[in-house]
Design an enzyme around this catalytic site. Structure first.
Site, PDB file in Angstrom:
ATOM      1  CD  GLU A   1      -9.979  -3.157 -12.186  1.00 57.53           C
ATOM      2  OE1 GLU A   1      -9.261  -3.762 -12.992  1.00 57.53           O
ATOM      3  OE2 GLU A   1     -11.205  -3.028 -12.301  1.00 57.53           O
ATOM      4  N   PRO A   2      -7.170   0.577  -8.558  1.00 57.84           N
ATOM      5  CG  PRO A   2      -5.483   1.239  -7.094  1.00 57.84           C
ATOM      6  CD  PRO A   2      -5.860   0.144  -8.046  1.00 57.84           C
ATOM      7  N   GLY A   3      -8.435   3.900  -8.841  1.00 56.89           N
ATOM      8  CA  GLY A   3      -8.297   5.196  -9.503  1.00 56.89           C
ATOM      9  C   GLY A   3      -8.201   6.262  -8.426  1.00 56.89           C
TER      10      GLY A   3
ATOM     11  NE  ARG B   1     -15.342  13.849  -7.486  1.00 56.74           N
ATOM     12  CZ  ARG B   1     -15.872  12.640  -7.436  1.00 56.74           C
ATOM     13  NH1 ARG B   1     -16.082  11.975  -8.557  1.00 56.74           N
ATOM     14  NH2 ARG B   1     -16.182  12.101  -6.290  1.00 56.74           N
TER      15      ARG B   1
ATOM     16  CE1 TYR C   1     -13.158   7.957 -12.509  1.00 59.21           C
ATOM     17  CE2 TYR C   1     -12.784   8.137 -10.141  1.00 59.21           C
ATOM     18  CZ  TYR C   1     -12.805   7.388 -11.302  1.00 59.21           C
ATOM     19  OH  TYR C   1     -12.455   6.059 -11.261  1.00 59.21           O
TER      20      TYR C   1
ATOM     21  CB  CYS D   1     -25.114  31.427 -18.499  1.00 56.59           C
ATOM     22  SG  CYS D   1     -24.211  32.968 -18.392  1.00 56.59           S
TER      23      CYS D   1
ATOM     24  N   GLY E   1     -12.878   0.498  -5.519  1.00 55.56           N
ATOM     25  CA  GLY E   1     -13.991   0.901  -4.676  1.00 55.56           C
ATOM     26  C   GLY E   1     -13.535   1.426  -3.336  1.00 55.56           C
TER      27      GLY E   1
ATOM     28  CE1 TYR F   1     -20.716  10.298 -10.583  1.00 59.19           C
ATOM     29  CE2 TYR F   1     -19.008  11.973 -10.720  1.00 59.19           C
ATOM     30  CZ  TYR F   1     -19.627  10.861 -11.228  1.00 59.19           C
ATOM     31  OH  TYR F   1     -19.163  10.306 -12.375  1.00 59.19           O
TER      32      TYR F   1
END
Ligand SMILES: *Cc1c(COP(=O)(O)O)cnc(C)c1O
Length: 401
Positions: free
Chosen positions: A259-261, A298, A356, A328, A218, A302
């Site tokens: 557990e970072p991404g 993204r 992501y 399109c 997070g 988001y």
């Protein structure tokens, strides 16, 4: 990475393409481990879903990290990349008990976030230790964006259900070796994180056979110069001390896991695309690039605001552009953004394109997925080829009429 290097890569490998700077992944990893150097046993499990290319995983393995996985396929790629099963944790949500069973047979750590699954899996495998994912329900000032798991979230076992959880564990004789939380949000306020951690400690004290406590991720990364970000160093100082105190009370030297991404790979990534055309309407100047939400979703999904630089012409006067794709359907990357004057044929660079981004790419409009380039030791290595028409047709079955 330098503009000239990125431009060189776009010439060699074509556009659109993703470029990942290995040195940035490494420096982020070291920043995190240094921030927690007061903790004796620290484990960083990289969240594979952020960027799952096997060469990226091999690089991250070599840095010393483990991985966090959310599907059996991610586990399979992780094993192929050389991670030993003990360095893999599997954190599924809503998957079948059969899949969890299969993954556990591979020797991977299992993290369960559902009481029904716990009863079923634990009933079948009383001897396999498991980790429990808790939902601490911490809200920060009513702002949903930094809340760490609202009451109706589908993730985790609610802290209000701990009594039932303890009963199931007693009845089934399951051994719990870890307690976990993951909030999924961009956390800026360290105090919120510490507050959630306190709930995790309180929960952890109810389990006697723990080996680790996993604080999930997070962490917020900056999306532009001066943008705010999680103060990892301060979090490290505060949480390490609290963690070490907890271990003393608990009577055992536990492992602290994250557990970072995003934190590890977001800023390492750049997405390069070329401007096909400039189109002026009554109100707007559009720069249309050779990509769309099929490659980079993204901003549309988001509302994320990625910095965009014109690396072909970085020093010219800035003008306002709407950067859009060639799909399109409406596919706006940025509205009214100040970018150094764009000419047709220029190469644009989207920042924060490591996490992501490629992993969410699709073949919409029957377009090829982009290539991926790893920039390692001053060399650009193609770690995924651009697709071709064979790839698009691979699993299609033609009928005979
Ligand atoms: C997605 C995910 C992460 C990574 O989150 P980031 O915001 O990318 O750091 C960590 N743990 C679990 C269980 C996840 O699902």
């Amino acid at each position: 990475m330098k503009n000239s290097t990125l431009l060189e890569i776009s010439k060699t490998f074509g556009t659109p393409t993703y470029v990942y700077d290995a040195s940035k992944i490494k420096s982020q990893y070291e920043r995190l481990t240094n921030s927690f150097n007061e903790v004796k046993n620290l484990r960083i499990n990289y969240a594979v879903k952020a960027l799952s290319n096997i060469s990226i995983l091999k690089y991250i393995n070599q840095l010393g990290a483990g991985i966090d996985t959310v599907s059996i396929q991610e586990v399979m790629i992780g094993l192929k990349a050389g991670f030993s099963p003990e360095k893999i944790i599997y954190t599924p949500n809503g998957v079948s008990v059969e899949e969890i069973q299969k993954v556990s047979e591979m020797g991977v750590n299992i993290n369960i976030d559902n009481l029904s699954v716990l009863e079923q899996f634990g009933g079948l495998n009383p001897n396999i230790p498991i980790c429990i994912r808790i939902n601490p329900h911490v809200m920060a000032g009513g702002n949903n964006k930094i809340s760490v798991g609202h009451i109706d979230s589908k993730f985790g076992i609610s802290i209000h259900q701990i009594p039932l959880l303890l009963r199931i564990i007693k009845n089934t004789n399951i051994k719990v070796n870890g307690i976990h939380m993951h909030t999924g949000s961009d956390i800026l306020d360290i105090e919120v994180f510490i507050h959630a951690a306190e709930i995790l400690f309180e929960t952890a004290s109810k389990f006697k056979d723990l080996e680790f406590i996993d604080f999930g991720s997070g962490f917020k990364v900056p999306y532009s110069l001066g943008d705010n970000q999680t103060n990892i160093e301060e979090l490290g100082k505060k949480l390490s001390k609290r963690f070490n105190d907890f271990c003393k009370e608990y009577g055992k030297e536990l492992t602290l896991a994250f557990e970072p991404g995003k934190f590890l790979v977001s800023e390492a990534g750049s997405f390069l695309c070329s401007v096909n055309s400039i189109k002026q309407t009554t109100s707007t100047v559009f720069a249309q690039v050779d990509s769309g939400f099929n490659h980079f979703v993204r901003p549309m999904m988001y509302g994320s605001n990625h910095d965009i630089k014109n690396i072909s012409n970085p020093d010219d006067n800035e003008r306002f552009y709407s950067v859009v794709g060639y799909i399109c359907e409406t596919d706006t990357f940025a509205n009214n953004k100040r970018i150094s004057r764009i000419n047709e044929g220029d190469v644009l660079c989207f920042k924060n394109a490591g996490a992501y981004c490629f992993t969410m790419a699709s073949n919409y409009n029957s377009r090829y997925k982009p290539s991926e380039i790893l920039f390692l030791d001053n060399k650009a290595i193609e770690i995924r080829k651009r697709e071709n028409i064979e790839d698009i047709l691979r699993n299609q079955v033609e009928i005979t009429l």
